[in-house]
Design an enzyme around this catalytic site. Structure first.
Site, PDB file in Angstrom:
ATOM      1  N   CYS A  99       0.824  -1.203   0.000  1.00 17.08           N
ATOM      2  CA  CYS A  99       0.000   0.000   0.000  1.00 17.08           C
ATOM      3  C   CYS A  99       0.861   1.256   0.000  1.00 17.08           C
ATOM      4  CB  CYS A  99      -0.864   0.037   1.248  1.00 17.08           C
ATOM      5  SG  CYS A  99      -1.965  -1.360   1.366  1.00 17.08           S
TER       6      CYS A  99
ATOM      7  N   ARG B 112       5.054   0.713  -6.289  1.00 16.73           N
ATOM      8  CA  ARG B 112       4.867  -0.230  -5.183  1.00 16.73           C
ATOM      9  C   ARG B 112       3.823  -1.299  -5.508  1.00 16.73           C
ATOM     10  NH1 ARG B 112       6.593   2.151  -0.200  1.00 16.73           N
ATOM     11  NH2 ARG B 112       4.965   1.157   1.033  1.00 16.73           N
TER      12      ARG B 112
ATOM     13  N   TRP C 121      -2.746  -2.427  -1.800  1.00 12.42           N
ATOM     14  CA  TRP C 121      -2.267  -3.747  -2.243  1.00 12.42           C
ATOM     15  C   TRP C 121      -2.915  -4.711  -1.267  1.00 12.42           C
ATOM     16  CZ3 TRP C 121       0.439  -6.721  -5.569  1.00 12.42           C
ATOM     17  CH2 TRP C 121       1.043  -7.877  -5.089  1.00 12.42           C
TER      18      TRP C 121
ATOM     19  N   ASN D  42      -1.208   1.256   5.973  1.00  5.92           N
ATOM     20  CA  ASN D  42      -0.339   0.312   5.285  1.00  5.92           C
ATOM     21  C   ASN D  42       0.191  -0.631   6.351  1.00  5.92           C
ATOM     22  OD1 ASN D  42       1.709  -0.994   3.892  1.00  5.92           O
ATOM     23  ND2 ASN D  42       3.060   0.784   3.835  1.00  5.92           N
ATOM     24  N   GLY D  43       0.008  -1.923   6.168  1.00  6.06           N
ATOM     25  CA  GLY D  43       0.490  -2.881   7.168  1.00  6.06           C
ATOM     26  C   GLY D  43      -0.550  -3.947   7.449  1.00  6.06           C
TER      27      GLY D  43
ATOM     28  N   GLU E  71      18.571 -22.723  -7.348  1.00  6.70           N
ATOM     29  CA  GLU E  71      18.063 -21.351  -7.390  1.00  6.70           C
ATOM     30  C   GLU E  71      19.199 -20.362  -7.671  1.00  6.70           C
ATOM     31  OE1 GLU E  71      15.410 -19.972  -7.777  1.00  6.70           O
ATOM     32  OE2 GLU E  71      15.595 -17.945  -7.025  1.00  6.70           O
TER      33      GLU E  71
ATOM     34  N   LYS F 228      19.230 -17.841 -10.874  1.00  7.97           N
ATOM     35  CA  LYS F 228      19.369 -16.381 -10.746  1.00  7.97           C
ATOM     36  C   LYS F 228      20.476 -15.876 -11.654  1.00  7.97           C
ATOM     37  CE  LYS F 228      16.407 -15.290  -9.322  1.00  7.97           C
ATOM     38  NZ  LYS F 228      15.350 -16.124  -8.834  1.00  7.97           N
TER      39      LYS F 228
ATOM     40  N   GLU G 186      19.438 -15.995 -15.312  1.00 10.44           N
ATOM     41  CA  GLU G 186      18.384 -15.041 -15.661  1.00 10.44           C
ATOM     42  C   GLU G 186      18.912 -13.635 -15.892  1.00 10.44           C
ATOM     43  OE1 GLU G 186      15.614 -15.707 -12.235  1.00 10.44           O
ATOM     44  OE2 GLU G 186      14.124 -15.604 -13.822  1.00 10.44           O
TER      45      GLU G 186
ATOM     46  N   HIS H  98      28.965 -38.373 -10.844  1.00 10.66           N
ATOM     47  CA  HIS H  98      28.257 -39.151 -11.866  1.00 10.66           C
ATOM     48  C   HIS H  98      28.218 -38.411 -13.206  1.00 10.66           C
ATOM     49  CE1 HIS H  98      27.118 -42.057  -8.857  1.00 10.66           C
ATOM     50  NE2 HIS H  98      26.691 -41.067  -8.082  1.00 10.66           N
TER      51      HIS H  98
ATOM     52  N   LYS I  88       7.634 -11.112 -16.091  1.00  6.78           N
ATOM     53  CA  LYS I  88       7.402 -11.318 -14.655  1.00  6.78           C
ATOM     54  C   LYS I  88       6.287 -12.333 -14.433  1.00  6.78           C
ATOM     55  CE  LYS I  88       8.098 -10.491 -10.336  1.00  6.78           C
ATOM     56  NZ  LYS I  88       9.284 -11.152  -9.785  1.00  6.78           N
TER      57      LYS I  88
HETATM   58  C1  AGP Z   1      12.116 -16.295 -11.147  1.00  6.58           C
HETATM   59  O1  AGP Z   1      13.225 -15.498 -10.986  1.00  6.58           O
HETATM   60  C2  AGP Z   1      11.562 -16.330 -12.503  1.00  6.58           C
HETATM   61  N1  AGP Z   1      11.294 -15.057 -13.012  1.00  6.58           N
HETATM   62  C3  AGP Z   1      10.580 -17.429 -12.826  1.00  6.58           C
HETATM   63  O2  AGP Z   1      11.289 -18.630 -12.767  1.00  6.58           O
HETATM   64  C4  AGP Z   1       9.324 -17.563 -11.959  1.00  6.58           C
HETATM   65  O3  AGP Z   1       9.660 -18.023 -10.690  1.00  6.58           O
HETATM   66  C5  AGP Z   1       8.324 -18.533 -12.642  1.00  6.58           C
HETATM   67  O4  AGP Z   1       7.940 -17.997 -13.868  1.00  6.58           O
HETATM   68  C6  AGP Z   1       7.111 -18.827 -11.786  1.00  6.58           C
HETATM   69  O5  AGP Z   1       6.373 -17.680 -11.550  1.00  6.58           O
HETATM   70  P1  AGP Z   1       5.267 -17.618 -10.442  1.00  6.58           P
HETATM   71  O6  AGP Z   1       5.937 -17.812  -9.136  1.00  6.58           O
HETATM   72  O7  AGP Z   1       4.647 -16.256 -10.597  1.00  6.58           O
HETATM   73  O8  AGP Z   1       4.280 -18.725 -10.723  1.00  6.58           O
END
Ligand code: AGP
Length: 610
Positions: free
Chosen positions: A2, A27, A74, A98-99, A483, A487, A490, A506, A605
């Site tokens: 928010c 935000r 939000w 907000n909170g 992960e 990162k 990406e 292996h 996103k």
């Molecule tokens: C994460 O850094 C990515 N942008 C991507 O792997 C993401 O996690 C994936 O597309 C799943 O998205 P979601 O969590 O909105 O379902």
């Protein structure tokens, strides 16, 4: 998250408030509203969706007056809708917030028993009624009424209040959510963040937790909530508007990495039942009968959320003793999976809109499974179509590479594992207490990890030109290795691969030479000895080792070429710490290479296509 803006002065408030809200759009929000005092009374206009909808509503119902509040919402309690949008009015007062008010259930029950009728599903309306009750039509100053009301509230808040009887006064208060006060010439402003105020003044002061302020056009006074005067002078803020949006950080991703301790606190807020060694369950839609019936847990997701599921699986098996399996949503939807009505299907998604995850949810539901969503966006498609939803309270994540949503998903999954373990009698209260304590202490430990950002940046400088990197981890460290590699891929476009440390011999060991840096998740845990042997194997082949190690663990330090330290913590919560240096490493490598960190090429996103 928010956004709040407030104005008291000699200019028309509405355009200033709208303008301030526009500066807080980054935000994220789902609805917005204004309350303006015209000298006689308070008038409110609200609208769902973008600020342009609010601006259009204001064209047909203009608000006149020089004191007012604005808010972008939000959603955390109650779906996005006009009645749930702020400001909320109760009798003579209007409030924006907000909170999260933690004790909202008990306060609402109490107010309803006194005959109060609620017109929204929000926790904020409770605060409005509490202030109105204490204000009693102006029997005491608004400042004192807000103080009295806050005495009843537990949780996080940045609050701004205006009353019918005091048209030239705004009262604001803060606990755990941000609030900035702007000091202008014959005008005062408040806001959730610096950009909202920057056009009017560069003289700002920041309220601390447990403080409140009275703002009038001619000045301000600050006191602690328990009545001690606070003497604080404004500072001059020289940030550019773009810098201000990112809180002074160079990119949203870096800001979001640093927001993680707060995001974890918010996700735990109001959900811990310390006396029972458990968590609040209402939102899960898992009644005791369903809980007993489950004989398997499926965890479904894509990308980073899938990595959270991999950790979730370890926790559910270890703490709840139910067979658990993880599935890439994009795969499971095209198999012929055998879901049954004895399955608990947990769909994890930051956006709540990922097409593959949604399709898998539908298939599971159709087969009669109980579906629980873990999502960050309230009322998004996946939680809407599930039987229950556990929301992470990370706030909107703007950087395409997920960081704070990942760590809050981990928190949600660990809470779920503890909840199922307790509900099925597989986890003792004593063990649950220890784990809950470890979770509660995690934000502080995360802050300690983030204090080493400079060390990570130095390591990034050494390896910024590496074209390939291997990430290794074991047990709870394996999903973190995956992960870390994701990162790096990406945002820096370097090729990176995550592997279970035990699998290295292996196959991937063939890749190791002096040109293959190996990042190893190697905290001091029960897997340490075995991972350390893998590191020896890498070193024997001249590989350079960058290791996430426990601070003060000399043996690990001697073994690795470069160390990324984390503090000691209960082994179960380590993924929440070990992932932070890896997020920072990928960020700094990408930044040094000059890539578009927040909007990496080819990525979206929210992935709403197959
Ligand atoms: C994460 O850094 C990515 N942008 C991507 O792997 C993401 O996690 C994936 O597309 C799943 O998205 P979601 O969590 O909105 O379902």
């Amino acid at each position: 998250m928010c956004g709040i803006v407030g104005y008291v002065g000699s200019l028309q408030a509405a355009p200033i408030l709208i303008d301030g809200l526009r500066k807080l759009e980054y935000r994220g929000y789902d609805s917005a509203g204004l309350a303006v005092h015209d000298g006689q009374d308070i008038h409110i206009v609200r609208a769902v969706g973008k600020l342009n909808n609010l601006a259009r509503a204001l064209e047909s119902r203009p608000l006149q007056g020089c004191t007012g509040l604005g808010h972008t919402r939000w959603a955390t309690h109650g779906r996005p809708s006009e009645p749930n949008a702020h400001p909320h009015q109760a009798g003579d007062v209007a409030v924006v917030h907000n909170g999260i008010i933690e004790n909202h259930v008990e306060l609402k029950r109490e107010l309803e028993a006194e005959g109060v009728k609620f017109s929204s599903d929000t926790d904020t309306e409770i605060a409005a009624h509490l202030v109105n009750k204490a204000f009693a039509g102006g029997k005491q100053p608004l400042f004192d009424a807000v103080r009295e009301a806050l005495g009843r509230v537990r949780g996080a808040y940045a609050l701004a209040v205006v009353s019918k009887q005091s048209p030239d006064v705004l009262v604001v208060a803060k606990s755990a959510s941000p609030l900035v006060i702007g000091v202008g010439e014959g005008e005062m402003l408040c806001g959730s963040d610096i950009p909202a105020l920057l056009q009017h003044t560069r003289h700002m002061l920041f309220l601390e937790d447990g403080e409140m302020a009275e703002l009038r056009s001619g000045g301000y006074r600050i006191e602690t909530v328990d009545g001690k005067p606070v003497d604080r002078k404004p500072k001059r803020i020289d940030w550019s508007p773009v810098q201000a949006e990112k809180g002074g950080f160079k990119h949203f991703m870096l800001k979001e990495i640093f927001e993680q301790p707060r995001a974890v606190e918010d996700t735990l807020r109001g959900r811990v039942l310390r006396e029972e060694g458990n968590f609040v369950a209402a939102e899960l839609g898992l009644d005791p009968e369903t809980l007993q019936k489950i004989d398997r847990v499926y965890l479904l997701a894509c990308g980073t959320s899938y990595h959270a599921c991999l950790n979730g699986r370890y926790w559910i098996e270890a703490l709840a003793r139910i067979p658990a399996q993880t599935e890439l949503a994009s795969e499971v939807r095209y198999r012929e999976p055998v879901f049954t009505d004895r399955d608990l299907v947990v769909a994890v998604s930051q956006s709540g809109e990922t097409a593959d995850t949604l399709a898998a949810v539908r298939a599971a539901k159709e087969a009669g499974a109980h579906v629980l969503a873990i999502a960050n966006v309230l009322d998004s498609a996946i939680p809407r179509e599930s039987h229950g939803a556990l929301y992470t309270h990370a706030g909107p994540e703007i950087g395409v590479a997920s960081t704070k949503c990942f760590t809050t998903q981990l928190v949600a999954l660990l809470m779920l594992a503890i909840f199922i373990g307790r509900g099925r009698g597989k986890l003792s209260q004593e063990r649950a207490d220890t784990l809950i304590q470890a979770l509660v202490e995690t934000p502080e430990r995360m802050r300690q990890v983030l204090e080493h950002a400079d060390t990570v940046q130095e390591v990034a400088r050494k390896f910024m030109h590496a074209e390939h990197m291997l990430f290794l981890g074991r047990g709870l460290g394996f999903p973190i290795a995956l992960e870390g590699a994701l990162k790096l891929k990406e945002i820096s476009y370097a090729h990176a691969e995550g592997y279970a440390a035990g699998e290295m011999k292996h196959g991937p060991i063939a890749l190791i030479d002096e040109n293959m840096p190996v990042v190893v998740v190697m905290p001091k845990d029960s897997q340490y000895e075995k991972t350390a042997s893998n590191v020896q194997e890498v070193k024997a082949r001249l590989g350079q080792v960058i290791a996430v190690v426990t601070e003060g663990h000399q043996e690990a330090k001697d073994l690795a070429d470069y160390c990324l330290p984390i503090p000691e913590a209960n082994e179960v919560v380590l993924p929440l710490l070990t992932v932070l240096p890896l997020q920072l490493l990928s960020y700094y490598v990408a930044d040094l290479k000059g890539t578009d960190v927040d909007q990496p090429r080819n990525l979206a996103k929210t992935v709403t296509v197959e």
